[in-house]
Design a protein around this motif. Structure first.
Motif, PDB file in Angstrom:
ATOM      1  N   GLN A  84       6.733  -7.301  -6.318  1.00 10.09           N
ATOM      2  CA  GLN A  84       7.133  -6.311  -7.320  1.00 10.09           C
ATOM      3  C   GLN A  84       5.967  -5.440  -7.776  1.00 10.09           C
ATOM      4  O   GLN A  84       6.159  -4.514  -8.565  1.00 10.09           O
ATOM      5  N   HIS A  85       4.759  -5.718  -7.292  1.00  7.42           N
ATOM      6  CA  HIS A  85       3.590  -4.953  -7.740  1.00  7.42           C
ATOM      7  C   HIS A  85       3.741  -3.465  -7.432  1.00  7.42           C
ATOM      8  O   HIS A  85       4.081  -3.087  -6.317  1.00  7.42           O
ATOM      9  N   GLN A  86       3.457  -2.652  -8.425  1.00  8.39           N
ATOM     10  CA  GLN A  86       3.488  -1.206  -8.255  1.00  8.39           C
ATOM     11  C   GLN A  86       2.111  -0.645  -7.909  1.00  8.39           C
ATOM     12  O   GLN A  86       1.992   0.286  -7.117  1.00  8.39           O
ATOM     13  N   VAL A  87       1.061  -1.202  -8.507  1.00  7.81           N
ATOM     14  CA  VAL A  87      -0.287  -0.672  -8.269  1.00  7.81           C
ATOM     15  C   VAL A  87      -1.295  -1.741  -7.873  1.00  7.81           C
ATOM     16  O   VAL A  87      -2.222  -1.454  -7.107  1.00  7.81           O
ATOM     17  N   TYR A  88      -1.169  -2.935  -8.378  1.00  8.64           N
ATOM     18  CA  TYR A  88      -2.205  -3.944  -8.129  1.00  8.64           C
ATOM     19  C   TYR A  88      -2.302  -4.269  -6.636  1.00  8.64           C
ATOM     20  O   TYR A  88      -1.308  -4.592  -5.990  1.00  8.64           O
ATOM     21  N   GLY A  89      -3.499  -4.139  -6.103  1.00  4.42           N
ATOM     22  CA  GLY A  89      -3.722  -4.415  -4.690  1.00  4.42           C
ATOM     23  C   GLY A  89      -3.167  -3.356  -3.756  1.00  4.42           C
ATOM     24  O   GLY A  89      -3.121  -3.548  -2.543  1.00  4.42           O
ATOM     25  N   GLN A  90      -2.772  -2.210  -4.312  1.00  3.83           N
ATOM     26  CA  GLN A  90      -2.133  -1.161  -3.506  1.00  3.83           C
ATOM     27  C   GLN A  90      -3.057   0.036  -3.255  1.00  3.83           C
ATOM     28  O   GLN A  90      -2.590   1.155  -3.021  1.00  3.83           O
ATOM     29  N   GLU A  91      -4.355  -0.168  -3.298  1.00  2.00           N
ATOM     30  CA  GLU A  91      -5.318   0.912  -3.137  1.00  2.00           C
ATOM     31  C   GLU A  91      -5.044   1.734  -1.877  1.00  2.00           C
ATOM     32  O   GLU A  91      -4.781   1.193  -0.804  1.00  2.00           O
ATOM     33  N   GLU A  92      -5.056   3.071  -2.056  1.00  2.00           N
ATOM     34  CA  GLU A  92      -4.857   4.063  -0.997  1.00  2.00           C
ATOM     35  C   GLU A  92      -3.413   4.132  -0.493  1.00  2.00           C
ATOM     36  O   GLU A  92      -3.116   4.897   0.425  1.00  2.00           O
ATOM     37  N   LYS A  93      -2.506   3.393  -1.105  1.00  2.00           N
ATOM     38  CA  LYS A  93      -1.092   3.531  -0.770  1.00  2.00           C
ATOM     39  C   LYS A  93      -0.471   4.552  -1.712  1.00  2.00           C
ATOM     40  O   LYS A  93      -0.956   4.775  -2.825  1.00  2.00           O
ATOM     41  N   ASN A  94       0.613   5.177  -1.290  1.00  2.00           N
ATOM     42  CA  ASN A  94       1.274   6.158  -2.136  1.00  2.00           C
ATOM     43  C   ASN A  94       1.866   5.497  -3.366  1.00  2.00           C
ATOM     44  O   ASN A  94       2.442   4.402  -3.285  1.00  2.00           O
ATOM     45  N   CYS A  95       1.720   6.158  -4.493  1.00  2.00           N
ATOM     46  CA  CYS A  95       2.270   5.640  -5.745  1.00  2.00           C
ATOM     47  C   CYS A  95       3.791   5.556  -5.636  1.00  2.00           C
ATOM     48  O   CYS A  95       4.447   6.548  -5.288  1.00  2.00           O
ATOM     49  N   PRO A  96       4.405   4.429  -5.952  1.00  2.00           N
ATOM     50  CA  PRO A  96       5.858   4.302  -5.851  1.00  2.00           C
ATOM     51  C   PRO A  96       6.600   5.068  -6.940  1.00  2.00           C
ATOM     52  O   PRO A  96       7.798   5.295  -6.830  1.00  2.00           O
ATOM     53  N   SER A  97       5.867   5.490  -7.993  1.00  2.00           N
ATOM     54  CA  SER A  97       6.513   6.206  -9.093  1.00  2.00           C
ATOM     55  C   SER A  97       6.572   7.704  -8.842  1.00  2.00           C
ATOM     56  O   SER A  97       7.642   8.318  -8.879  1.00  2.00           O
TER      57      SER A  97
END
Length: 273
Positions: A233-246
């Motif tokens: 369910q993580h939106q940002v944590y550990g998602q560096e350089e991935k597109n923002c889901p929001s």
């Protein structure tokens, strides 16, 4: 952790408590094993509860085990990841039924204390821990944040400010409430704090329902040595350089604050000019 072990532990008598053979550095345990055994053996566990990021086993004689797992500690009822990092074992009995509860800690950062009621007040009272993150009101959160000029992400990790928020969840809360992690805590508006408070409640309750987050290193496990589910369910944590889901229009950025990783979206979470 508390929900995972409560049913199996409450109402059982402690028949044995021992150090497990471990080649690693010992964890912090107070008092010593002999003193703990004197005070805890043959005592019934009356309740299993949480205070901030601590697991508490209350005993019928007024003493309580206060376990702080920290980064890599686990409370397990079965199937430890390995036996080499088992630290402590409680043998619990009810009638003819006997079972074990283990504390497992790969890095040895966790602590275990057996405290009287008076000692608990000194360790867990308001001088050491702020209001619980699931109990604090938006107004109280506003009053507390108004007293510090630290970055909001850093302030949320201060357990004297508000107790129970971990690093991962602070990033998620700030993203959901669209607050830049480097914003000064005392400069947040009333509306922003209300949004943060709402995110705090929603994210923590959802994470508890999913039994926490098991990251790539596989360290965190539930009481039955199974993965948590909130990492999905993580939106940002550990998602560096991935597109923002929001916003879908920017990539997640990682920075370091107070020696901890912070993740945020530079488009959703801006610093007002």
């Amino acid at each position: 952790m508390v929900r995972g072990i409560r049913e199996a532990v409450e109402g059982r008598k402690i028949k044995d408590f021992r150090n497990c053979p471990c080649p690693c550095k010992p964890i912090s345990m107070k008092p010593g094993i002999k003193s703990i055994r004197t005070k805890a053996l043959n005592q019934t566990v009356t309740s299993v509860r949480r205070r901030a990021k601590r697991v508490i086993l209350d005993l019928e004689n007024g003493y309580s085990f206060v376990i702080e797992p920290r980064m890599t500690g686990l409370m397990l009822l079965s199937d430890p990841p390995d036996t080499g990092h088992l630290r402590l074992e409680w043998t619990l009995q009810k009638g003819r039924s006997s079972r074990s509860l283990w504390f497992w800690d790969r890095r040895g950062l966790g602590t275990v204390q057996l405290l009287s009621r008076k000692e608990q007040e000194l360790v867990l009272g308001p001088q050491k821990l702020g209001p619980d993150a699931l109990e604090i009101t938006a107004n109280e959160l506003k009053q507390r944040l108004a007293k510090t000029s630290r970055a909001i992400k850093v302030a949320l990790l201060d357990q004297k400010m508000v107790a129970g928020i971990g690093n991962l969840y602070a990033s998620e809360m700030l993203h959901q409430s669209r607050i830049h992690p480097e914003r000064t805590a005392d400069q947040l508006s009333t509306a922003e704090i209300r949004s943060l408070h709402k995110a705090m409640q929603q994210i923590l309750k959802t994470a508890i329902r999913y039994e926490g987050s098991t990251l790539g290193d596989g360290t965190y496990r539930n009481a039955l040595n199974q993965s948590g589910g909130y990492q999905n369910q993580h939106q940002v944590y550990g998602q560096e350089e991935k597109n923002c889901p929001s916003c879908k229009g920017a990539q997640i950025v990682r920075i370091v604050q107070a020696q901890r990783s912070t993740f945020f979206c530079p488009c959703c979470q801006i610093i007002p000019s």
